[in-house]
Structures are given as structure tokens and as C-alpha cells.
Design a protein around this motif. Structure first.
Motif, PDB file in Angstrom:
ATOM      1  N   HIS A 116       0.849  -1.191   0.000  1.00  0.00           N
ATOM      2  CA  HIS A 116       0.000   0.000   0.000  1.00  0.00           C
ATOM      3  C   HIS A 116       0.891   1.249   0.000  1.00  0.00           C
ATOM      4  CE1 HIS A 116      -3.574   2.322   1.879  1.00  0.00           C
ATOM      5  NE2 HIS A 116      -2.591   3.185   1.740  1.00  0.00           N
ATOM      6  N   LYS A 117       1.763   1.290   0.969  1.00  0.00           N
ATOM      7  CA  LYS A 117       2.644   2.464   1.067  1.00  0.00           C
ATOM      8  C   LYS A 117       3.560   2.565  -0.153  1.00  0.00           C
ATOM      9  CE  LYS A 117       3.484   1.057   5.310  1.00  0.00           C
ATOM     10  NZ  LYS A 117       4.201   0.858   6.581  1.00  0.00           N
ATOM     11  N   ALA A 118       4.101   1.438  -0.547  1.00  0.00           N
ATOM     12  CA  ALA A 118       5.063   1.436  -1.657  1.00  0.00           C
ATOM     13  C   ALA A 118       4.418   1.855  -2.976  1.00  0.00           C
ATOM     14  CB  ALA A 118       5.673   0.039  -1.807  1.00  0.00           C
ATOM     15  N   SER A 119       3.129   1.557  -3.120  1.00  0.00           N
ATOM     16  CA  SER A 119       2.491   1.800  -4.417  1.00  0.00           C
ATOM     17  C   SER A 119       2.387   3.282  -4.761  1.00  0.00           C
ATOM     18  CB  SER A 119       1.105   1.136  -4.456  1.00  0.00           C
ATOM     19  OG  SER A 119       0.224   1.802  -3.574  1.00  0.00           O
ATOM     20  N   PHE A 120       2.593   4.134  -3.760  1.00  0.00           N
ATOM     21  CA  PHE A 120       2.562   5.579  -4.025  1.00  0.00           C
ATOM     22  C   PHE A 120       3.930   6.136  -4.428  1.00  0.00           C
ATOM     23  CE2 PHE A 120      -1.349   4.885  -1.749  1.00  0.00           C
ATOM     24  CZ  PHE A 120      -2.242   5.759  -2.341  1.00  0.00           C
ATOM     25  N   ALA A 121       4.957   5.306  -4.387  1.00  0.00           N
ATOM     26  CA  ALA A 121       6.287   5.735  -4.877  1.00  0.00           C
ATOM     27  C   ALA A 121       6.343   5.405  -6.360  1.00  0.00           C
ATOM     28  CB  ALA A 121       7.392   5.000  -4.111  1.00  0.00           C
ATOM     29  N   LEU A 122       6.363   6.421  -7.175  1.00  0.00           N
ATOM     30  CA  LEU A 122       6.243   6.218  -8.620  1.00  0.00           C
ATOM     31  C   LEU A 122       7.584   6.353  -9.326  1.00  0.00           C
ATOM     32  CD1 LEU A 122       3.030   8.361  -9.182  1.00  0.00           C
ATOM     33  CD2 LEU A 122       3.175   5.885  -8.842  1.00  0.00           C
ATOM     34  N   PRO A 123       7.724   5.699 -10.451  1.00  0.00           N
ATOM     35  CA  PRO A 123       8.913   5.906 -11.279  1.00  0.00           C
ATOM     36  C   PRO A 123       9.035   7.381 -11.660  1.00  0.00           C
ATOM     37  CG  PRO A 123       7.651   4.032 -12.101  1.00  0.00           C
ATOM     38  CD  PRO A 123       6.817   4.703 -11.048  1.00  0.00           C
ATOM     39  N   THR A 124      10.251   7.815 -11.844  1.00  0.00           N
ATOM     40  CA  THR A 124      10.496   9.221 -12.138  1.00  0.00           C
ATOM     41  C   THR A 124       9.690   9.694 -13.339  1.00  0.00           C
ATOM     42  OG1 THR A 124      12.697   8.909 -11.232  1.00  0.00           O
ATOM     43  CG2 THR A 124      12.333  10.900 -12.549  1.00  0.00           C
ATOM     44  N   TYR A 125       9.660   8.883 -14.382  1.00  0.00           N
ATOM     45  CA  TYR A 125       8.947   9.364 -15.576  1.00  0.00           C
ATOM     46  C   TYR A 125       7.447   9.498 -15.345  1.00  0.00           C
ATOM     47  CZ  TYR A 125       6.892   4.986 -17.538  1.00  0.00           C
ATOM     48  OH  TYR A 125       6.133   3.866 -17.784  1.00  0.00           O
ATOM     49  N   VAL A 126       6.905   8.719 -14.421  1.00  0.00           N
ATOM     50  CA  VAL A 126       5.483   8.833 -14.106  1.00  0.00           C
ATOM     51  C   VAL A 126       5.244  10.062 -13.237  1.00  0.00           C
ATOM     52  CG1 VAL A 126       3.457   7.658 -13.163  1.00  0.00           C
ATOM     53  CG2 VAL A 126       5.254   6.324 -14.283  1.00  0.00           C
ATOM     54  N   GLU A 127       6.137  10.259 -12.292  1.00  0.00           N
ATOM     55  CA  GLU A 127       6.083  11.485 -11.469  1.00  0.00           C
ATOM     56  C   GLU A 127       6.059  12.719 -12.360  1.00  0.00           C
ATOM     57  OE1 GLU A 127       6.348  12.425  -8.222  1.00  0.00           O
ATOM     58  OE2 GLU A 127       6.530  10.490  -7.192  1.00  0.00           O
ATOM     59  N   GLU A 128       6.939  12.726 -13.330  1.00  0.00           N
ATOM     60  CA  GLU A 128       7.040  13.893 -14.208  1.00  0.00           C
ATOM     61  C   GLU A 128       5.786  14.068 -15.054  1.00  0.00           C
ATOM     62  OE1 GLU A 128      11.931  13.755 -14.579  1.00  0.00           O
ATOM     63  OE2 GLU A 128      10.679  13.084 -16.251  1.00  0.00           O
ATOM     64  N   LEU A 129       5.238  12.956 -15.503  1.00  0.00           N
ATOM     65  CA  LEU A 129       4.012  12.988 -16.288  1.00  0.00           C
ATOM     66  C   LEU A 129       2.892  13.665 -15.508  1.00  0.00           C
ATOM     67  CD1 LEU A 129       2.498  11.715 -18.826  1.00  0.00           C
ATOM     68  CD2 LEU A 129       2.018   9.762 -17.348  1.00  0.00           C
ATOM     69  N   ILE A 130       2.811  13.333 -14.232  1.00  0.00           N
ATOM     70  CA  ILE A 130       1.734  13.853 -13.393  1.00  0.00           C
ATOM     71  C   ILE A 130       1.988  15.306 -13.015  1.00  0.00           C
ATOM     72  CG2 ILE A 130       0.833  13.644 -11.050  1.00  0.00           C
ATOM     73  CD1 ILE A 130       1.143  10.537 -11.591  1.00  0.00           C
ATOM     74  N   ARG A 131       3.260  15.581 -12.730  1.00  0.00           N
ATOM     75  CA  ARG A 131       3.593  16.958 -12.313  1.00  0.00           C
ATOM     76  C   ARG A 131       3.398  17.968 -13.436  1.00  0.00           C
ATOM     77  NH1 ARG A 131       8.954  15.514  -9.643  1.00  0.00           N
ATOM     78  NH2 ARG A 131       8.142  14.373  -7.829  1.00  0.00           N
ATOM     79  N   GLU A 132       3.479  17.478 -14.662  1.00  0.00           N
ATOM     80  CA  GLU A 132       3.279  18.386 -15.803  1.00  0.00           C
ATOM     81  C   GLU A 132       1.978  19.168 -15.707  1.00  0.00           C
ATOM     82  OE1 GLU A 132       3.456  16.576 -19.722  1.00  0.00           O
ATOM     83  OE2 GLU A 132       5.150  15.329 -19.061  1.00  0.00           O
ATOM     84  N   VAL A 133       0.956  18.519 -15.115  1.00  0.00           N
ATOM     85  CA  VAL A 133      -0.354  19.174 -15.089  1.00  0.00           C
ATOM     86  C   VAL A 133      -0.682  19.764 -13.723  1.00  0.00           C
ATOM     87  CG1 VAL A 133      -1.323  17.807 -16.969  1.00  0.00           C
ATOM     88  CG2 VAL A 133      -1.509  16.972 -14.604  1.00  0.00           C
ATOM     89  N   GLU A 134       0.237  19.605 -12.762  1.00  0.00           N
ATOM     90  CA  GLU A 134      -0.085  20.119 -11.409  1.00  0.00           C
ATOM     91  C   GLU A 134       0.157  21.621 -11.321  1.00  0.00           C
ATOM     92  OE1 GLU A 134       2.015  17.621  -8.617  1.00  0.00           O
ATOM     93  OE2 GLU A 134       0.359  16.177  -8.548  1.00  0.00           O
TER      94      GLU A 134
END
Lengths: 283, 283, 283, 283
Positions: free
Chosen positions: C265-283
Motif C-alpha cells: 500500500h505504502k510502496a504503491s505511491f512511490a512512482l517511477p520518475t517518468y510517471v512522477e514527471e508525467l503527473i507533475r506536468e499538469v499540477e
């Protein structure tokens, strides 16, 4: 299209057909029976994964296996079909008023039931009063007849699985015995192109020529069969498939056909050189 | 096998061939040229994703497009091939000693280069001294000839892409003009089976019949072409494809063929009823 | 195997699954519903040609969309599922005794009927007395609730077709309104890998972050979904998906899970860098 | 697209990728080496028909097999890679200035040559002065070292074919011997999803745990590997993969990664319950 049916023609060659729906799937005592619906070929029947017929091109096979011997024999009244549980050969035969009786010997009753339900344009005449269906092994059935049939049509599956016995020397010998003295045998004869099919062609021809004085091979274009190049056998005790063809008589019957015609009848016995050679190898 | 080449015959029907290697892939000025190696068909050539020929069955196409008119014409010396950059038609023609000159008009030089390198058994005679290759649009080339060729062979790709011009009325009219008064035109004529191919058959026939007094369609079994059922056209100013065939003369040439023979020659003009009807629709 | 179902992940990439039988095929008012049987994945459900779930790996999706928010919320009693007519999310929720009521809003009644008949291990709890099914558009349903649900699970199809409305800004805003002041929203969030899917990820995230103060994305391995890399969204008004997780409390429930566990559960919120970046693009 | 590469994940499940061109195909002493070009994955390398890497997602595999142990070991200077002839692991290692020497033991020289020519972004650092390539069987190579390496990376193919020896108990024992007293071993550990792959996971883990006091499995999302769910092994004599991770120290290196980050590092050791159970079965 997400669903695709593929028939392997060799280990690495296949014909793939997009399928809109599977209409039936059932394992009978003898084989896996499936009926599919497709945009390009309408409904089609597969046994153990091999396409047996499609609504779109079955007319070619059924016209060629039926009308070629029927146009040669002067008076075919009593007819035996071995295999052919789909009813396509029966349908073509029933168009002849002169036909008095048809015995259909199909080993797998479930094939007949499924075709009646899902392929009505093929199975249309299975309930004709002249037709009697025997759910029995053709190899065994044929043994008990002597000098009885005018025409035998061997509309079998491929020479492995439930149809295997219909490719034996014993079987063809018994067919000869069951035919009257001017009887004719027509049979599906596999394809000359891919090596394994070609070896089946050789094998069938080798066996049939030991049982009949006259054996000829004729061909047709059947798009959904491997290579699209399909052969049939014409074996007889008396009649020649071309010399004894009375074109005018057949044409006067007024049967509307889509593939067969009397010019094509004659032409279909002229084979490509490589097919001639294939057959002559075993003569 | 992990690598598979599929040619779509319709949107949802395809022939799939396991491929051991891609031998060549290059985009020419006109089209994507690819050569593959396969277990079942040997090497094969594809243009824009359509199979043009395979080592295994190209003999059927090339024998039928060449020997049928060659066996009818009493003295074919000066010959034009339009398309046919693979060299298969040239190879069959070069077997005739009587042939004096062959003009090969191929729009795509790269096709010739690739076939010379990768399909040597097909391109084998492209360097024959009687052959002259013109890298030019056939539609344009043909315009400048009058009463010049004994035989024109239109060995084109399908009626779209670079070969499109070879399916116009203007083109066939110019072919007529370029032929001598007893000249013959043979052409690939697509397949009658799938609806889109069948409409190409109609279109070609419609155009060719306006340019020649005698037009006949003949057929062959070509396993790797869509449906395996392929048509050719025989158009002439004078000779009839069957009546003017001198079987004995051709047989005396001693050419060893694998598909063509003079009996088959005559038979190939007897068409299935549905194909006859397809063609008559536009007559 | 002759019958193959292929889901295209991109125009040229697909996952192919040999199919033993098609168990159901029907066009509902909204979509094509199909159920297949396969050796590798058991039965599977496809809507408009896209795999929705397979018996073999549906546990991953359903455990992750349900147990993550359920383990964070201290007292989830009144729950809304939008989509999810297969019953998988209901089944996981029904394992919690604390759950008092589940509203399932599925637009397509036929999906529910088909899953009840053909996917009983997934649809097993649709008749639980706590479950009320509403055959209605989720977008419209949600509008009439304010401060009502503890948890909303958006178990939708892809953002095109009947599920389209569930990917709008208006929808997420209404979800927020319908949730109590400590409510949580979990939703399927598409895959970050293939470009079109990744743009859906961006689009969903962009819309959900305008409606909720806290939005986090978590991931799982789902083999039958495109790329096998699937995302989920956790949005809440109050609770943090990791800080507010009470591991011990959840473990004391004694629920046997096959994918989910509190460490994961806890680990599943640690995302690969490229996924983090994908999401941050729209934040 | 006419040309499709399919990797079978099971007998009846496959991932199909449209291919624009085959860039290389050659049979080495050990295996069939192929490089393809595709729209979706760029170029990709296949050995004996199994995809080894694609330009599009190889970063995931190489970052995870390299940075996880590199971020844990306080001072990795002397490193051994077994397999990995494509150069991807070398490329990631070469980004660390602290690395003094890398021995790459690749059994198949042709793999290295092909990757240098056709996969330059992967093979980019194979000519780095710190890298020494040994064309040798890893199983044999490793035997002669004792207390020598800081880190061994087993970047092998699957446990059949030329890589087979790298999955034996003897091999892992020798790896232990070749490592310094604080050495780390990372290895590719197959996929937990499909039954055959899962049995390889068990087998590897069973063998590695007999050779190292500490063995942990971690996971990543690799879309082009079977199921997209891939495992790696972290085995060490001393360091714990999470407790001994110095996040700050690694982040200060300023290495730009696309998949790996220190949060994900820790998270990747939290496994789904069914994977935990799979591994524990053999512990």
C-alpha cells in the motif's frame, strides 16, 4: 476486429479471418465442432480447427463434387454420400428430379444438428423425403452393399481424425463393390500445393487406382481451402468424365449453378503440369 | 516463428507467412520494396506490403502470362513487357529462340536492382542481350509506338499506386496502336473472388474491350495471391486464344514448364459461371 | 489454438490471447459485450473489444482500487461505486463487515446480467443485501448528492465510449460534493506508458486536482492491461493515503488478499520518475 | 503494418509488435541475434526470438539492475557484469565517477558487435576506458576470483539456452566467493506471473538463498517483458537493500534517471502478497 480465426495451412502459413461471433462450439464424440460468423465469408464451420465450409464459397466445392459425376452418369437414381453431414452435397443432389434415394452416412450426428441450426442454407435439404441419414462409420457401412449404388460421393474431412478410414484401400475397394456396373465415385482429393497436402493427394490416388479401371483428377478454385487449389477424384467402372458428358442433356435440366458449367466441367480435368506429375508418380 | 508477414486480402482476411529473415527493405521513389525469406515460399518480394511473387509459386504466374500468348502467336519476335521489373516474364520469354527483342519498361529501377541481387532465379535473364530495360512510366512509353510489337505483356502491380496508369482506357488504346495488325496483349487481370478485386476485374475488362476486337479472360491457381484464383486477359486484333493455338508446334519447342501445358491452355479459358457473369456485366 | 483475441495497445502493438470458446457476445444499448474462455486467463470480459477483466488477474485491480482507500478511511460505511458492473469492487467491499451500504451505479444493465451468468467468481456479491444497483449514468446520478458518501470508487471503462462523462471536471466536482467532509475518492487512472494512455493519465489528473485538496497516484502490475503498468488515483478531502494508513487496524481485519498488503500500500505511491514527471506536468 | 514480431509469453499468449524493418539477423555460435525497428519501441534486440531490450523501455531494466545496488554499496569501485553484452548496464555504471573498473563477461561476441552497430544509445559506453570485455562463459570466468569484486551484476538471458549455467547453485556460490566481504550481487529474476516464469523465479531464489546470508527480491514495471511485471534479486554479504540505502548521498550524485529514484528504490522491495508467497515457498 479483435477476434480472429486462423487456419494453419502449414506450420508457418495461415489464413486469418476476422470473426464477429462464435455461434457454436461443442466437442462431439468425434471432434470439436465450431460455427463462426464473419463479414467476409458469412458463417463458417470448422471441425477440429479446420474450415470445412463457408457460406460464401461452399457452392464451389459442393457443385463440383456433385454436378461433375451427375452430368456424366446417364441415369443416377440411387446415391450414397459418405461424410457430408453439413448437407451441401445433399442440397445439390436434391435439385435433380431423377434422384430417387440418397443415403447420407455421417459418423457424427452432432455435425448434422449443428448445421441444421446454424447453416440453414447449406443443410436446407437434409429433411427431403428422398434422404435417409445413417449415423455410422462410412467404412463399416459400405461393406454390406454389392452392385447397389449409381453414384458414391465421398465428402470426407481430411485424411486424419475421424475421416481417416475413408482414405484406405479397403474403403475404395468396397466402394467399387457397392457400385453398380456403371457406377461412379467422386471424392474430395485434397490440394496439390503444400507438401503435406500433396502427399495426401498421392496417397489417395494410389489407393483409388487399384480399385477402379478409370480414375481422373479434376480441380477447382476454393478460396478458403489451403492454397485455394483443390482437387477432386472421378473414378468409374465404365463412364469417361469428359467423353461421356452429355452437355446438352445437362443444360436442359435448367439447373442454375454459380461455379459449375459444362465447359468448365471438361476444362477442370486439364491439370497443371506439376499436378499431372504428382499424380503420375503413383500410377 | 516470431516474425510474420501478413498480406491483407480484405480488411479482415489475411494470409500470414512466417518469415525467417528480411533480406531487403528500401523505400524507392515509387514504393516500399521488401524481400523476405521464408520456409514455405522461399524468398518473396513485396511492394508496398503486397506480395508480388514468391520463389515457390511465381512460375505459375509467369508461365501463364507468357506462354499462353506465345503459343498462339505464330511468330512473336518483338515483345514489350510493361512492369515486370522482377524479370520473371523476361525469363520465360528468353526461352524462345525466335524472340529477337524484348523491351522491358519498368518505372522503378530499384525493383530491378533488388531482384537481381535477391531473386536471382527470377531475374536470371535480365542481362540477356535481347533485353533492353527502360526505366520509364509505361503509360508514357507506349504512346510513341505504332504497329511495332508482336506481343505486349502487361505485368503490372495492382490498379492503385505506381501502376495505376496501366489500368486506364488510354493505356489499352495505345497498346492496340503499338501492336502490329496481328498483335496480342496479355495482362494480369486481378482476382474474381473478393469484392474489391472483383470490381478491379470488371474495370479492367470494361476498358480493354473498348480497345480490342477480341478479349478473353483466362485463369490460374496462384496460392499466394488473394483467394488463390487469379485471372489474366488475352486481347488480340486477329488470333483467337484457343482456335489459333497450334499445340503441336508449341510442344515441339520442347520447353519444360511446370504449370503451363497446351491442354491447360485451352482449359484455362473455361471460367466458372460466376466469373463469366462478372465479366459479361461490362460487355 | 485457432481462435485468438487481440487487444490493440497501440495501432501496431497488441496482446493476443488464445481463446477456447466465446461464452457470450451481445450488443447492448451501450457497447459490445463479450465473454471468452481461455487457458491462460480463465474467462475474460471485453467491452467494445477492450479487455475489462480476466479471472486470472482481476484480483489485482479490484484489491487495489478497494483496499487502498478502505485501509485509510477510519470508518467507511456508505459507499458509492460508479461503473464496476462486473461486481469485482463490490465483492472486495462486501468483505468488510463495517460497510453498511453500497450504491452501484452502472449504466449498462446487460453488463451486470452477463457477469452474473458468466463470471460468477467476480459477480459473487452483487446480490448482497447491502448492495443496491442503479442502472443509470454515473454523471447524472452523482449530481443529486451532497455530503453523503464516505467513499466513492470510480471503476470506469476508458475515457471514450459510454464512460466518457466520468472523466470530466464536472464529474469530479460533483464527486467532491457528494462525499462527506472526510470522504475519499479512488479511481482507475489509466497507464503511463503508451503515449495515448499517458495523455489520458494527464487529463484525468488535471481534472481531479481542481476538485480535491489532496490527490495522489498509485500503481500496480496488471498483466492484461496495456503495458502491464496501471495507475489509480486517491483523492481526499482530509486523509493522506500513507500517513493516515493504520496498518495494524487493517491487518487485524484478517482479510486474505493476494496482491494488496499494507507494505505494498505504502510502496504503491512511490512512482517511477517518468510517471512522477508525467503527473507533475499538469499540477 | 505487414510485418509483425510476436513474442510468445505462454503457448497461447503473445505480445505482437509491428515492425518497420529488420536491421540485423544473424546466427552466432550461441543464438539467433536479431535487431528490429518499430514505431512504438524504436529498435529492439531479440535473442532466439525473445525480446532482450527495446530502445523505449530498456532504461527501466538497466536503471533498476544497476542503481539499486550502486545506491546501497558505500564505495563500489570494481564491478563485474555477467551477460549484458548490449552495454545497457555498462552505460548506467559508467555514469558513476567512483567506478574504477568494469569487467563485462559476455559469452557471445557477436551480440556486442551487433549492439554497437545497431543500438548505439544502449552500447554507448562499451568503449569506456574502465570497461574490459571478456568473451567467455560467465560460469567459467567467475571460478577464478576470490574476494575481488564490490558488485556483481548478473544481466543474463532466460534460464535456458546459452544463459543456463548462470542459474545454477554453483554459479551463485562462486559469485559469493568472488565478492568482497561487503559485496553485493544483483540479478534479473524473471517474472512472477505466468506459471513457467514463476517457476523460474522460485528456482533462482532457491539457489541464491543458499549462497548469500541476505537475499531480497525487488520489482519493476517493464512493458515489453512477459506480463510487464519483472523481478530482480539483491543479495549481499553485509548490506541491507533498504536500511543501508543512503538516499541523500545518491541524490547528491546528481544522476538524472527516468525510472529509478530513492523512494522507488525502497518501495520496489514491497512485493504483492502472491509474489511474497511464491518466494517464501522456497525459503
Amino acid at each position: 476486429m479483435n477476434l480472429v480465426f486462423t487456419e494453419k495451412h502449414t506450420e508457418n502459413v495461415g489464413l486469418s479471418i476476422g470473426v464477429t461471433r462464435q455461434l457454436y462450439s461443442g466437442q462431439s464424440e468425434f471432434q470439436l465442432i465450431e460455427v463462426f460468423e464473419s463479414e467476409d465469408f458469412g458463417r463458417f464451420l470448422a471441425l477440429d480447427g479446420f474450415m470445412m465450409l463457408t457460406e460464401k464459397d461452399e457452392f464451389i466445392y459442393h457443385e463440383m463434387i456433385v454436378h461433375v459425376p451427375m452430368a456424366v452418369h446417364p441415369n443416377p437414381r440411387n446415391i450414397l454420400i459418405i461424410g457430408g453431414g453439413d448437407g451441401g452435397a445433399v442440397r445439390e443432389l436434391c435439385r435433380y428430379k431423377s434422384v430417387e434415394h440418397i443415403d447420407l452416412v455421417e459418423i457424427d450426428e452432432q455435425v448434422v444438428q449443428v448445421c441444421k441450426e446454424h447453416l440453414p442454407t447449406v443443410a436446407s435439404d437434409l429433411d427431403d423425403s428422398r434422404v435417409k441419414i445413417h449415423y455410422e462409420d462410412g467404412l463399416r457401412y459400405i461393406r454390406r452393399f454389392t452392385d447397389y449404388y449409381d453414384l458414391i460421393i465421398v465428402d470426407s474431412t481430411d485424411p486424419f481424425g475421424p475421416g481417416e478410414g475413408l482414405f484406405t484401400k479397403e474403403f475404395y475397394g468396397n466402394c467399387n463393390k457397392a457400385l453398380k456396373e456403371d457406377g461412379i465415385l467422386s471424392n474430395q482429393h485434397e490440394s496439390p500445393f503444400y507438401p503435406l497436402d500433396a502427399s495426401a493427394v498421392r496417397q489417395i490416388h494410389k489407393r483409388v487406382i487399384t480399385s477402379f479401371p478409370l480414375c481422373r483428377v479434376y480441380q477447382a478454385h476454393i478460396p478458403t481451402y489451403p492454397s485455394g487449389h483443390w482437387l477432386f477424384g472421378f473414378s468409374s467402372k465404365k463412364y469417361h468424365p469428359v467423353k461421356d458428358l452429355d452437355c446438352q442433356k445437362w443444360e436442359e435440366l435448367g439447373l442454375k449453378t454459380r461455379y459449375y458449367n459444362t465447359k468448365l466441367h471438361k476444362a477442370s480435368f486439364a491439370l497443371p503440369t506439376y499436378v499431372e506429375e504428382l499424380i503420375r508418380e503413383v500410377e
